[in-house]
Design a protein around this motif. Sequence first.
Motif, PDB file in Angstrom:
ATOM      1  N   GLN A   1     -25.770 -12.517  71.655  1.00 40.48           N
ATOM      2  CA  GLN A   1     -26.108 -13.563  72.620  1.00 40.48           C
ATOM      3  C   GLN A   1     -26.090 -13.058  74.060  1.00 40.48           C
ATOM      4  N   LEU A   2     -25.892 -11.755  74.236  1.00 41.66           N
ATOM      5  CA  LEU A   2     -25.864 -11.163  75.575  1.00 41.66           C
ATOM      6  C   LEU A   2     -27.072 -10.249  75.777  1.00 41.66           C
ATOM      7  N   SER A   3     -27.463 -10.087  77.038  1.00 39.48           N
ATOM      8  CA  SER A   3     -28.530  -9.136  77.355  1.00 39.48           C
ATOM      9  C   SER A   3     -28.003  -7.712  77.166  1.00 39.48           C
ATOM     10  N   GLY A   4     -28.920  -6.762  77.140  1.00 33.70           N
ATOM     11  CA  GLY A   4     -28.531  -5.354  77.003  1.00 33.70           C
ATOM     12  C   GLY A   4     -27.595  -4.914  78.118  1.00 33.70           C
ATOM     13  N   GLY A   5     -27.912  -5.325  79.336  1.00 35.27           N
ATOM     14  CA  GLY A   5     -27.076  -4.940  80.476  1.00 35.27           C
ATOM     15  C   GLY A   5     -25.677  -5.544  80.374  1.00 35.27           C
ATOM     16  N   GLN A   6     -25.614  -6.809  79.939  1.00 34.73           N
ATOM     17  CA  GLN A   6     -24.301  -7.450  79.759  1.00 34.73           C
ATOM     18  C   GLN A   6     -23.506  -6.752  78.664  1.00 34.73           C
ATOM     19  N   GLN A   7     -24.196  -6.360  77.595  1.00 38.30           N
ATOM     20  CA  GLN A   7     -23.491  -5.664  76.511  1.00 38.30           C
ATOM     21  C   GLN A   7     -22.909  -4.335  76.995  1.00 38.30           C
ATOM     22  N   GLN A   8     -23.655  -3.650  77.860  1.00 36.61           N
ATOM     23  CA  GLN A   8     -23.130  -2.388  78.387  1.00 36.61           C
ATOM     24  C   GLN A   8     -21.891  -2.631  79.245  1.00 36.61           C
ATOM     25  N   ARG A   9     -21.894  -3.739  79.981  1.00 37.49           N
ATOM     26  CA  ARG A   9     -20.700  -4.077  80.769  1.00 37.49           C
ATOM     27  C   ARG A   9     -19.497  -4.302  79.850  1.00 37.49           C
ATOM     28  N   VAL A  10     -19.752  -4.954  78.717  1.00 33.69           N
ATOM     29  CA  VAL A  10     -18.663  -5.160  77.753  1.00 33.69           C
ATOM     30  C   VAL A  10     -18.173  -3.803  77.241  1.00 33.69           C
ATOM     31  N   GLY A  11     -19.130  -2.918  76.987  1.00 36.44           N
ATOM     32  CA  GLY A  11     -18.760  -1.571  76.530  1.00 36.44           C
ATOM     33  C   GLY A  11     -17.869  -0.859  77.534  1.00 36.44           C
TER      34      GLY A  11
END
Length: 227
Positions: A135-145
């Motif tokens: 449910q997150l954008s690619g950029g948001q997922q990288q922030r989570v990473g």
Amino acid sequence: MIRMESVTKRYPDGTVAVDRLSLEIPDRSITVLVGPSGCGKTTTLRMINRMVEPTEGTISLDGADLQQQPVTTLRRSMGYVIQNAGLFQHRTILDNIATVPRMIGWGKQKSRERAAELMERVGLDASLGKRYPYQLSGGQQQRVGVARALAADPPVLLMDEPFSAVDPVVRKGLQDELLRIQDELGKTIVFVTHDIDEAVKLGSMVAVMRTGGRLAQFAPPAELLSD
Ligand code: ADP
Ligand code: ADP
């Protein structure tokens, strides 16, 4: 400091991925490994956390040979971020991040607080904590990473093309964010990319590798020779 001395990696099929590489990676700054696909960047990064063992040469961390240290201790001192974040798809964003402090023995509540604090640190709105990765954008997922890699507060962060899969505008935001985080937290970051512009923007030191796993240059961005 991470010091590599004449490190070679030959895979079992005979491929020489890294060839007599010597590097001194300074503390509390960003060192970028840059070069074309297949030149040995990922192999070099993975030798630092011992996901890959060198065939020859030595790698030391603060003067101690990595081979002498238990892998679990080593991995705890090194956060790792990969291209597509590698999130647990069946866990919420908050749980993805909280998993790390949980694994090192923090209580449930404290781990969730730590995760929430890290979301803020990497610029993620708290409301995203309940969502799942898809449910997150690619950029948001990288922030989570990035947040997850920071969760146990390791002194070292290893980042393998973390921003390559996101569009240029988002990538620029992530790069700026990383520079800010580096400035605030003073981590020792080893950052792999094939993009020379990214290397020049982020690196205090840039290691240019060439095909065959050889080091071509190791210098601050302003002193790199163009070729
Ligand atoms: P980069 O990250 O710069 O793209 P890699 O470190 O992934 O480079 O790969 C360096 C070289 O080693 C390439 O030729 C690649 O095909 C080879 N290589 C990587 N992993 C393996 C492996 N497990 N077995 C054999 N060859 C490998
Ligand atoms: P700061 O906000 O000072 O930059 P951090 O974001 O690294 O510090 O840590 C935030 C909070 O989490 C602090 O209260 C800190 O004591 C605690 N903390 C961080 N890492 C650890 C750790 N590895 N073990 C125990 N507590 C930690």
